[in-house]
Design an enzyme around this catalytic site. Structure first.
Site, short mmCIF file in Angstrom:
data_model
loop_
_atom_site.label_atom_id
_atom_site.label_comp_id
_atom_site.label_asym_id
_atom_site.label_seq_id
_atom_site.Cartn_x
_atom_site.Cartn_y
_atom_site.Cartn_z
N GLY A 3 0.92 -1.31 0.02
CA GLY A 3 -0.15 -0.06 -0.03
C GLY A 3 0.91 1.25 0.03
CD GLN A 21 3.05 5.65 2.74
OE1 GLN A 21 2.07 5.20 2.28
NE2 GLN A 21 4.13 5.10 3.60
CB CYS A 27 4.67 2.23 7.89
SG CYS A 27 4.30 3.78 7.02
CG LEU A 28 6.59 1.00 1.87
CD1 LEU A 28 6.00 1.54 0.53
CD2 LEU A 28 7.91 0.02 1.82
CG HIS A 51 -0.66 0.99 7.06
ND1 HIS A 51 0.33 0.59 8.15
CD2 HIS A 51 -0.17 2.06 6.45
CE1 HIS A 51 1.33 1.19 7.74
NE2 HIS A 51 0.93 2.01 6.78
CD GLU A 52 -1.47 2.22 2.79
OE1 GLU A 52 -0.95 3.21 2.63
OE2 GLU A 52 -0.66 1.34 3.03
CG HIS A 63 -0.13 6.38 5.59
ND1 HIS A 63 0.85 7.07 6.13
CD2 HIS A 63 0.12 5.37 5.15
CE1 HIS A 63 1.75 6.25 6.24
NE2 HIS A 63 1.39 4.92 5.97
ZN ZN Z 1 2.58 3.32 5.84
#
Ligand code: ZN
Length: 195
Positions: free
Chosen positions: A48, A53, A110-111, A152-153, A156
């Site tokens: 995702g 991000q 998480c990235l 999660h997304e 964000h």
């Molecule tokens: Zn994330």
């Protein structure tokens, strides 16, 4: 085009993103952005990626969970997480509704926090009402890992990171995760960590 991913500490990750209009969604620039976000997510690799991000303060995220990721997992890992392949999805202006079923706890990453992971409680099942890449309304009903990715997304897009929801004592670097926690049940990790 693969875009640069913002890491925690960048203020854009802590802002509530704004909604996109239907005209903006179908515009050339947003369609190019969506392509680039898929490329960026796949090259990371991740399952995702939300617009904040990559530094954009808009309510747009892309999701995809590939069978090849599942094939690399140890036996039973995907089944325990109710994790199955998810086709490419574009989530725009989402409204999240938690469904009955309670919370489930698993390690999550998480990235924007590369190299770390922690146990995060998430609702087992959710419903998401949103627009797709053609600005058409869609309803997604999800359980298990797909429901976790959606939560999660969408977090964000509201300026929330998993570290705001994690069991704080479980926060660990990836190397230590591989060495100490990866092969234990979450309940056993919690017991050993005093969570
Ligand atoms: Zn994330």
């Amino acid at each position: 085009m693969v875009l640069k991913i913002c890491e925690t500490g960048d203020p854009v990750l802590r802002r509530r993103a704004r909604q996109l209009t239907a005209d903006e969604i179908v515009s050339e620039s947003t369609q190019v952005l969506i392509k680039s976000m898929f490329e960026t997510m796949r090259s990371a690799p991740g399952v995702g990626l939300a617009a904040p991000q990559i530094g954009l303060n808009v309510q747009l995220a892309v999701i995809e969970d590939k069978q090849e990721y599942l094939d690399k997992m140890p036996p039973g890992h995907a089944e325990e997480r109710l994790r199955g392949a998810v086709e490419p999805q574009v989530i725009i202006n989402p409204r999240l509704t938690l469904q009955p079923g309670g919370d489930v706890e698993f390690f999550e990453g998480c990235l924007s926090l590369p190299g770390f992971t922690a146990i995060v409680p998430r609702a087992l099942a959710v419903r998401v009402d949103c627009l797709n890449e053609s600005a058409q309304p869609v309803t997604i009903k999800a359980r298990g890992w797909f429901a976790r990715i959606l939560q999660h997304e969408i977090d964000h897009l509201l300026g929330t990171l998993y570290i705001d929801r994690m069991l704080t004592r479980s926060f660990t670097g990836r190397d230590n995760f591989e060495r100490n926690w990866k092969n234990l049940a979450v309940a056993e990790c919690k017991r050993l960590l005093g969570e």
